[in-house]
Write an enzyme that holds these catalytic residues in place. Sequence first.
Site, PDB file in Angstrom:
ATOM      1  N   HIS A  75       0.823  -1.210   0.000  1.00  0.00           N
ATOM      2  CA  HIS A  75       0.000   0.000   0.000  1.00  0.00           C
ATOM      3  C   HIS A  75       0.858   1.260   0.000  1.00  0.00           C
ATOM      4  O   HIS A  75       0.665   2.153  -0.815  1.00  0.00           O
ATOM      5  CB  HIS A  75      -0.934   0.004   1.215  1.00  0.00           C
ATOM      6  CG  HIS A  75      -2.054  -0.975   1.081  1.00  0.00           C
ATOM      7  ND1 HIS A  75      -1.897  -2.313   1.334  1.00  0.00           N
ATOM      8  CD2 HIS A  75      -3.343  -0.804   0.699  1.00  0.00           C
ATOM      9  CE1 HIS A  75      -3.060  -2.921   1.111  1.00  0.00           C
ATOM     10  NE2 HIS A  75      -3.943  -2.036   0.724  1.00  0.00           N
ATOM     11  N   HIS A 135       8.200   8.410  15.062  1.00  0.00           N
ATOM     12  CA  HIS A 135       7.166   7.464  14.583  1.00  0.00           C
ATOM     13  C   HIS A 135       5.854   8.197  14.254  1.00  0.00           C
ATOM     14  O   HIS A 135       4.788   7.861  14.776  1.00  0.00           O
ATOM     15  CB  HIS A 135       6.911   6.368  15.636  1.00  0.00           C
ATOM     16  CG  HIS A 135       6.299   5.137  15.028  1.00  0.00           C
ATOM     17  ND1 HIS A 135       6.520   3.867  15.506  1.00  0.00           N
ATOM     18  CD2 HIS A 135       5.452   4.975  13.968  1.00  0.00           C
ATOM     19  CE1 HIS A 135       5.845   2.992  14.787  1.00  0.00           C
ATOM     20  NE2 HIS A 135       5.196   3.637  13.843  1.00  0.00           N
ATOM     21  N   GLY A 144       2.487   8.064   9.978  1.00  0.00           N
ATOM     22  CA  GLY A 144       1.051   7.949   9.702  1.00  0.00           C
ATOM     23  C   GLY A 144       0.198   8.885  10.532  1.00  0.00           C
ATOM     24  O   GLY A 144      -1.027   8.797  10.498  1.00  0.00           O
ATOM     25  N   GLU A 153      11.486   2.218  21.154  1.00  0.00           N
ATOM     26  CA  GLU A 153      10.895   3.560  21.096  1.00  0.00           C
ATOM     27  C   GLU A 153      10.334   3.930  22.466  1.00  0.00           C
ATOM     28  O   GLU A 153       9.828   3.049  23.180  1.00  0.00           O
ATOM     29  CB  GLU A 153       9.763   3.592  20.058  1.00  0.00           C
ATOM     30  CG  GLU A 153      10.273   3.374  18.642  1.00  0.00           C
ATOM     31  CD  GLU A 153       9.158   3.402  17.588  1.00  0.00           C
ATOM     32  OE1 GLU A 153       7.979   3.586  17.959  1.00  0.00           O
ATOM     33  OE2 GLU A 153       9.486   3.242  16.401  1.00  0.00           O
TER      34      GLU A 153
HETATM   35  P1  NAI Z   1       1.492  -3.734   2.968  1.00  0.00           P
HETATM   36  O1  NAI Z   1       1.205  -5.041   3.613  1.00  0.00           O
HETATM   37  O2  NAI Z   1       0.474  -3.116   2.109  1.00  0.00           O
HETATM   38  O3  NAI Z   1       2.852  -3.870   2.096  1.00  0.00           O
HETATM   39  C1  NAI Z   1       3.983  -4.556   2.528  1.00  0.00           C
HETATM   40  C2  NAI Z   1       4.685  -5.126   1.295  1.00  0.00           C
HETATM   41  O4  NAI Z   1       5.934  -5.692   1.703  1.00  0.00           O
HETATM   42  C3  NAI Z   1       3.898  -6.249   0.629  1.00  0.00           C
HETATM   43  O5  NAI Z   1       3.772  -5.984  -0.744  1.00  0.00           O
HETATM   44  C4  NAI Z   1       4.733  -7.489   0.893  1.00  0.00           C
HETATM   45  O6  NAI Z   1       4.642  -8.456  -0.132  1.00  0.00           O
HETATM   46  C5  NAI Z   1       6.135  -6.895   0.963  1.00  0.00           C
HETATM   47  N1  NAI Z   1       7.109  -7.733   1.667  1.00  0.00           N
HETATM   48  C6  NAI Z   1       6.907  -8.532   2.745  1.00  0.00           C
HETATM   49  N2  NAI Z   1       8.063  -9.120   3.098  1.00  0.00           N
HETATM   50  C7  NAI Z   1       9.013  -8.680   2.242  1.00  0.00           C
HETATM   51  C8  NAI Z   1      10.400  -8.923   2.115  1.00  0.00           C
HETATM   52  N3  NAI Z   1      11.041  -9.757   2.940  1.00  0.00           N
HETATM   53  N4  NAI Z   1      11.070  -8.309   1.103  1.00  0.00           N
HETATM   54  C9  NAI Z   1      10.404  -7.484   0.240  1.00  0.00           C
HETATM   55  N5  NAI Z   1       9.094  -7.209   0.326  1.00  0.00           N
HETATM   56  C10 NAI Z   1       8.406  -7.801   1.322  1.00  0.00           C
HETATM   57  O7  NAI Z   1       1.922  -2.763   4.145  1.00  0.00           O
HETATM   58  P2  NAI Z   1       1.887  -1.169   4.151  1.00  0.00           P
HETATM   59  O8  NAI Z   1       0.568  -0.696   4.596  1.00  0.00           O
HETATM   60  O9  NAI Z   1       2.441  -0.664   2.894  1.00  0.00           O
HETATM   61  O10 NAI Z   1       2.896  -0.871   5.380  1.00  0.00           O
HETATM   62  C11 NAI Z   1       4.286  -1.112   5.260  1.00  0.00           C
HETATM   63  C12 NAI Z   1       4.970  -0.874   6.592  1.00  0.00           C
HETATM   64  O11 NAI Z   1       4.761   0.455   7.043  1.00  0.00           O
HETATM   65  C13 NAI Z   1       4.476  -1.782   7.726  1.00  0.00           C
HETATM   66  O12 NAI Z   1       5.608  -2.272   8.417  1.00  0.00           O
HETATM   67  C14 NAI Z   1       3.731  -0.847   8.636  1.00  0.00           C
HETATM   68  O13 NAI Z   1       3.795  -1.273   9.987  1.00  0.00           O
HETATM   69  C15 NAI Z   1       4.494   0.444   8.434  1.00  0.00           C
HETATM   70  N6  NAI Z   1       3.735   1.650   8.782  1.00  0.00           N
HETATM   71  C16 NAI Z   1       4.396   2.653   9.460  1.00  0.00           C
HETATM   72  C17 NAI Z   1       3.731   3.820   9.812  1.00  0.00           C
HETATM   73  C18 NAI Z   1       4.461   4.932  10.492  1.00  0.00           C
HETATM   74  O14 NAI Z   1       3.829   5.708  11.217  1.00  0.00           O
HETATM   75  N7  NAI Z   1       5.759   5.068  10.304  1.00  0.00           N
HETATM   76  C19 NAI Z   1       2.303   3.990   9.537  1.00  0.00           C
HETATM   77  C20 NAI Z   1       1.734   2.932   8.730  1.00  0.00           C
HETATM   78  C21 NAI Z   1       2.430   1.792   8.409  1.00  0.00           C
END
Ligand code: NAI
Length: 417
Positions: free
Chosen positions: A156, A287, A290, A264
């Site tokens: 996403h 952090h 989001g 954290e």
């Molecule tokens: P998502 O589930 O939509 O996308 C994650 C992608 O990573 C998927 O396409 C998956 O196939 C891929 N993936 C999984 N393991 C992998 C690997 N070993 N190598 C390469 N690709 C791999 O998740 P989304 O919503 O995009 O979130 C991503 C990250 O962002 C999550 O860890 C989430 O916790 C974090 N996040 C952080 C926020 C913040 O405030 N900094 C807020 C929202 C999300």
Amino acid sequence: MTFSQPEKLLLLENIHPVAHQRLKETGFVLEGEKGSLSEADLTERLKGYQAVGIRSKTQLTQEVLTANPQLQVVGAFCIGTNQIDLEAANRLGLPVFNAPYSNTRSVAEMIIAELVILSRQLGDRNSLAHRGDWDKSAEGAREVRGKTLGIVGYGHIGSQVSVLAEAMGLRVIFYDVVKKLPLGNARGVDSLGELLKQADFVTLHVPETDLTKNMMAAPQLQMMKPGGFLLNASRGTVVDIEALAQSLKLGHLAGAAIDVFPVEPKNNQEKFVSPLQGLSNVFLSPHIGGSTEEAQQAIGLEVAESFIRFFKQGTTAGAVNFPQLDIPALGPGVLRLSNVHRNVPGVMGQINGIVSELDANIRAQYLSTDNHIGYLVMDLEWKVGQGDPLADPRAQALWQKVMAMSQSVKTRLWTGA
Ligand code: NAI
């Protein structure tokens, strides 16, 4: 059972007003609390409510949930669900909904800002200017246009970053363990190593898994281009933070933007300590990738819509702990029965037997199971005359017989009217 009474919902922890508004206009009876409640207070406060909405501070333990058998559904108006005993909720027949993707755009926008911040050393120049130092020079300051952005994890957030970055003239490559459709002119590469060698900026958007733990450690950082930049707004465990500090100190990497850390502070009063503090061109944020007003609003709406779809249709798609069913809207002349039961043989036979005893015609049936429970939704043709169809003694007999089955955990009956 739903006998024409509107469901009562309790929303804690100052959930965004859009959620209150959306749920009220749909006909639910709503009460709100500003803060969270202790286990004992919550157990009492919840009496009489069919749904509870919380954010991250309220602990929904097995004790609280078990003491409130009238509850039908739980909403986590946030991303994480660690504060809820998901397994207990599952066994008690309670789907738990959250809003995992409401802040996708917020994270993506912050990453775009950070590309420019790093490329122009804006963080350091800002600090200097605040201290009264005038550091006007073009040395080492570059445009991002024409540079290569490597996105690790094209989900996403990663795919949103891809679209926005291309609009700024970056060349986008990505690596994902799952085959993904490239957006725009982005190009997938076959390995992390290939991405690290080509990218000027590497941004991480993977979940926390065994495979992603320390996926950027000393060898991977070494594979990055000299003068490259690393951005991490995914999870703190994905980067070996000591190795990153070392790489920055040695001048191999030219900068980093880090929003998430292996350890954290638990609240705003606790001190934040990191080996990255004090290093030049390292942009640190607490952090907040989001954390925007828009994301809070989107979270409110997303979970409110999940409540509405659950109560009006029986839909559990998107629940984090429950068999998934996406059920169409209820048409006229139909009585809808839902039943959560222990997943043991013979349940469907019994329910079908009860229905045929009542001489009711089944119009549709949906079933989904996990290892412990089954979730069944059944539409029955029902003559809707004057008055409340749920006051019909046959309808009441149906509910009572299904509920009395030894495997039944929760049973609801409702009409579209
Ligand atoms: P998502 O589930 O939509 O996308 C994650 C992608 O990573 C998927 O396409 C998956 O196939 C891929 N993936 C999984 N393991 C992998 C690997 N070993 N190598 C390469 N690709 C791999 O998740 P989304 O919503 O995009 O979130 C991503 C990250 O962002 C999550 O860890 C989430 O916790 C974090 N996040 C952080 C926020 C913040 O405030 N900094 C807020 C929202 C999300």
